[in-house]
Design a protein around this motif. Structure first.
Motif: not given
Length: 911
Positions: A424-425, A428-429, A432, A462, A466, A541-542, A545, A549, A622
């Motif tokens: 997942i991480h 996301w990255t 970036k 964001d 994380h 959104n976070n 997520e 999770e 989502k």
């Protein structure tokens, strides 16, 4: 007719070589009591009288001829008492009072009375027989008197297997004639009519004199004459019967037959002594052979058991961990197979080995042999030590298996959680770094810069959100390292890459912020609605997520309480969904409001919200995903709740059975303790009671099998604790094995007491008296007496061990016998062994030596040929193989030393 005094001068008086040589007194026993009916009615069958006259006359002459005289007419020749007194002196080897010389009736009566008095002095009861009847020539009384003499001096001392007189003689005849066809000796009349029994007796002792196979049962006269003639010619037994008289009489006279047969018994008495000696030796050798066989069996069984323990312990001590749960589950299944299949037979072997050892030691004690000492390393204590080591290794191995499975289960769960969070991480990255390195602000307008700043602020928000996930990823990797996860290298590599990337993102974020702040002064306008949307949409959104999770997060629980806690947390999460939905609607309303204002002011928006990439479509997508995951999470939690309820059912099911079986085993152990103390009745009754009790215990085995099945289900479900019972399967197994071993040992103790009783000839009453005395003074029911209790017990049994010098010395002597190790306690078995030695006779080395001397013909050595002739083949070869050569001065080639062999049998070094 030879005058008494002339005979007295020519005959040297002494122990008779042809008579029984009986010189002592004593009662004639029950059989003599039956012989007091000679003159009840003065009736005697003429045929029987004829047979008695001939037989008794021949018998008397067989002894009188040693004094150089004889009689012709039995009722006439004893009337003056002279030859009657002479006959008694010859057969007894003793002197009678001097006879009177006169010829008058009174002199004859006095002489006869002297003879009758002598007979009476030997314990013979003469019923209705007086001197006057003998002097008057009363045939029936004379025959009766001679019969009492024959009984007393020729038959009374015949003893075979503790029977005497008539029964002993009959048993001897049955034994000697048993191998012969057509011979069945059941009495002293009909059984002898066909003559085969007489021939069989001679053939058994002197086979060269009789061709037995040529005799015919239908020719009794020939058979009888053949036996009578051979006996007279070769055995010096005068002919005492006529074949025709026996054949022509419906029932031959019992007394005549007995008299004649007793002559055969005495003629073969030398062979009888040799046979008795051989029987004694065979008995002793049989005991020794059996004991050696038991010793060999013990050594073999002990070696096999110790070898199995030696092979099994390294397997149980092998604690090399496997990489996967499946591999460890296979190890656990192998261990269950060992518990169910391989170990139970070894438990039985160990118990049987201890029983065999105790039985062997008892037999050695009963036969006066030294105690058995197993070879080094094979003692019962060695086996017990090895078994204890085995059980310790077994317990440690099972604990290690279960802990290792728990560890691997935890590792698998953490590894999967690490991969999920890392994926997942990483997703996301993705991109970036490129976004942060983009220099788009250099050519942007003021409004674009404002937008970039807001967008960057949203990104920083964001990014901060994380941070927690990165820390979780690092924490999981650390825990996997601490639990020695087999793929820790790849985990560490991936974690390090994530951390390095996170640090790089932090640095790039800071650099971009600084760059944007430099141009911030040129940016004045920003769409507040877009900005507000972006700020609220990003956390929401976070949150979605994180919710997704959490809803997809794996879980592992072991109890109902744990799953109920997860369900409660999930219910609490569901209770927040309405607020979240309202927040979603509010965020979407901001987006709609921005479009409404633009449309109302005819503003043409260029592209999407510049401050965030989280579009309403993403939020709705989502949100829909969250809505779908909630029921899936409900289902997963309910399934786990059902599983934990099933596990709880298994716990309660096992506990219910264990709480019955455990106390039952404990109760049975206590009952066995009471039974071994309170047993009464005969030893056979006690043994049967114990065996029935043992069968009732064995019949309970299905309850343990059920418990084993329930325990297997618990282990397969990976249930590691059970608060509903204090009994574990290991406790139950150990208790069951102890219960079986205890009842088997108790049965073995009673069997050994029966061996002791039978071998020593102890009566049931004596055994009960010994037990009652022992139990009376065993106040604490511990199965052993202290010195003072034991002394009181001895005094109650009539031993003089009072507190004086002589009594103390006797008590110390007895204590050294019953407590050779000075433990201060006397067990019941030691007590029984002592009382057995005190009250019974046993074979001794001297008795065995005397028996060998008879077989050796009075020599100090014996030859192999003599052993093979006198003993059964296997026992003869047993002696030959173990006897040392004889070294005495009278030694001949092949001479064997039977004295040292006999003493060795009893553990003695010399005579």
């Amino acid at each position: 007719m030879v005058d008494y005094h002339a005979a007295n001068q020519s005959y040297q008086y002494g122990p008779s070589s042809g008579g029984n040589g009986a010189g002592g007194g004593g009662s004639m026993g029950d059989y003599m009591a039956q012989e007091d009916d000679w003159d009840r009615d003065l009736l005697l069958d003429p045929a029987w009288e004829k047979q008695q006259r001939k037989t008794f006359t021949a018998w008397c002459n067989s002894h009188l001829r040693k004094a150089g005289t004889q009689i012709e007419n039995i009722d006439e020749d004893f009337r003056d008492g002279l030859k009657l007194m002479l006959l008694l002196e010859v057969i007894s080897g003793e002197r009678l009072p001097k006879p009177e010389r006169g010829k008058m009736r009174v002199h004859k009566i006095n002489n006869v009375n002297k003879a009758l008095d002598f007979i009476a002095s030997k314990g013979v009861k003469l019923v209705s027989i007086g001197a006057e009847e003998i002097v008057d020539g009363n045939a029936k009384m004379t025959l009766g008197m001679i019969w009492t003499i024959i009984l007393r001096f020729a038959i009374q001392d015949i003893s075979v297997e503790e029977t005497s007189a008539k029964e002993g003689l009959l048993l001897w005849c049955q034994r000697k004639t048993a191998p012969y066809k057509n011979v069945n000796v059941q009495n002293f009349h009909i059984s002898w009519k066909d003559g085969l029994a007489f021939n069989a007796l001679i053939h058994r002792h002197r086979p060269e004199l009789i061709e037995y196979d040529k005799l015919r049962k239908d020719d009794p006269v020939t058979n009888l004459n053949n036996a009578f003639e051979v006996a007279e010619k070769y055995l010096d037994i005068p002919k005492m019967l006529d074949a025709e008289d026996i054949v022509n009489t419906a029932r031959p006279d019992e007394k005549a037959i007995m008299t004649y047969v007793s002559s055969f018994y005495h003629a073969f008495s030398g062979a009888q002594k040799a046979e008795t000696a051989a029987n004694r030796i065979c008995k002793v050798l049989a005991v020794n052979q059996e004991n050696e066989h038991l010793m060999e069996d013990y050594e073999r069984l002990a070696s096999d058991l110790l070898e199995w323990i030696r092979r099994t312990i390294p397997w149980l001590e092998d604690r090399v961990p496997q990489k996967t749960i499946q591999e460890m589950q296979q190890k656990l299944e192998d261990f269950r197979d060992y518990r169910r299949v391989h170990k139970p037979p070894k438990v039985q072997e160990k118990c049987q080995l201890e029983i065999n050892f105790n039985t062997l030691q008892t037999k050695l004690r009963l036969s006066n042999r030294p105690a058995f000492m197993p070879s080094e390393g094979r003692m019962v204590s060695d086996i017990n030590n090895g078994w204890q080591h085995l059980e310790q290794a077994e317990k440690g191995y099972e604990e290690w298996l279960l802990n290792e499975i728990r560890r691997l289960e935890r590792l698998d769960h953490l590894a999967e959680k690490f991969r999920q969070k890392a994926s997942i991480h990483e997703a996301w990255t993705d991109g970036k770094e490129a976004m942060l390195k983009h220099r788009d602000y250099e050519t942007a307008t003021l409004s674009d810069i404002k937008a970039l700043i807001r967008k960057h602020e949203a990104f920083e928000s964001d990014l901060a959100a994380h941070q927690d996930r990165v820390e979780q990823i690092a924490a999981i990797a650390q825990e996997l390292n601490e639990l020695d996860y087999y793929d820790s290298h790849n985990v560490n590599t991936r974690c390090q890459k994530i951390c390095d990337q996170w640090d790089a993102l932090g640095s790039l974020t800071q650099s971009r912020r600084e760059a944007l702040e430099k141009t911030e002064k040129q940016l004045e306008t920003i769409d507040q609605l877009h900005l507000e949307y972006a700020k609220r949409a990003a956390p929401f959104n976070n949150w979605m997520e994180s919710a997704m999770e959490d809803l997809q997060d794996m879980f592992i629980v072991h109890t109902i309480e744990e799953i109920e806690g997860l369900i409660s947390a999930h219910d609490q999460f569901k209770s927040t969904l309405p607020d979240a939905d309202r927040e979603r609607e509010a965020i979407l309303a901001i987006h709609k409001e921005a479009h409404r204002i633009a449309e109302s002011n005819h503003i043409k928006l260029s592209g999407s919200n510049p401050y965030t990439t989280v579009t309403p479509q993403i939020i709705n997508s989502k949100w829909e995903k969250v809505q779908q995951l909630v029921p899936k999470r409900d289902h997963a939690l309910l399934e786990e709740q059902s599983k934990q309820q099933s596990n709880e059912h298994l716990r309660r099911q096992f506990a219910s059975q264990a709480n019955i079986v455990g106390p039952w085993i404990q109760t049975k152990m206590e009952e066995i303790g009471r039974i071994s103390i309170e047993m009464n009745g005969t030893l056979e009754d006690q043994l049967n009671h114990l065996k029935r009790y043992e069968r009732s215990i064995v019949d309970y085995k299905p309850n343990l099998d059920l418990l084993e099945q329930q325990h297997q289900l618990i282990q397969e479900a990976l249930i590691f604790d059970n608060k509903h019972t204090n009994y574990t399967m290991e406790h139950i197994r150990v208790g069951w094995e102890q219960l079986l071993t205890t009842i088997a040992r108790t049965i073995n103790e009673v069997e050994n007491q029966i061996l002791t009783r039978d071998a020593k000839g102890i009566s049931q009453e004596q055994m009960q008296e010994f037990r009652a005395s022992f139990n009376h003074f065993d106040k604490d029911h511990g199965g052993a007496l202290g010195p003072e209790e034991f002394k009181a017990c001895l005094i109650s049994l009539g031993y003089d061990v009072e507190n004086d010098r002589q009594g103390d010395a006797e008590f110390n002597r007895i204590m050294s016998v019953v407590d050779p190790n000075h433990s201060g306690l006397v067990t019941f078995q030691a007590f029984i062994d002592f009382m057995s030695r005190e009250t019974t006779d046993t074979d001794t080395a001297d008795q065995v030596i005397a028996s060998f001397k008879v077989l050796a013909g009075d020599k100090n050595f014996i030859t192999a040929e003599e052993l093979r002739r006198e003993l059964p083949p296997d026992q003869a070869e047993y002696c030959i193989a173990r006897m040392a050569p004889y070294q005495g001065p009278d030694a001949v080639p092949g001479a064997l030393d039977y004295k040292s062999f006999s003493t060795a049998l009893y553990g003695e070094s010399d005579l």
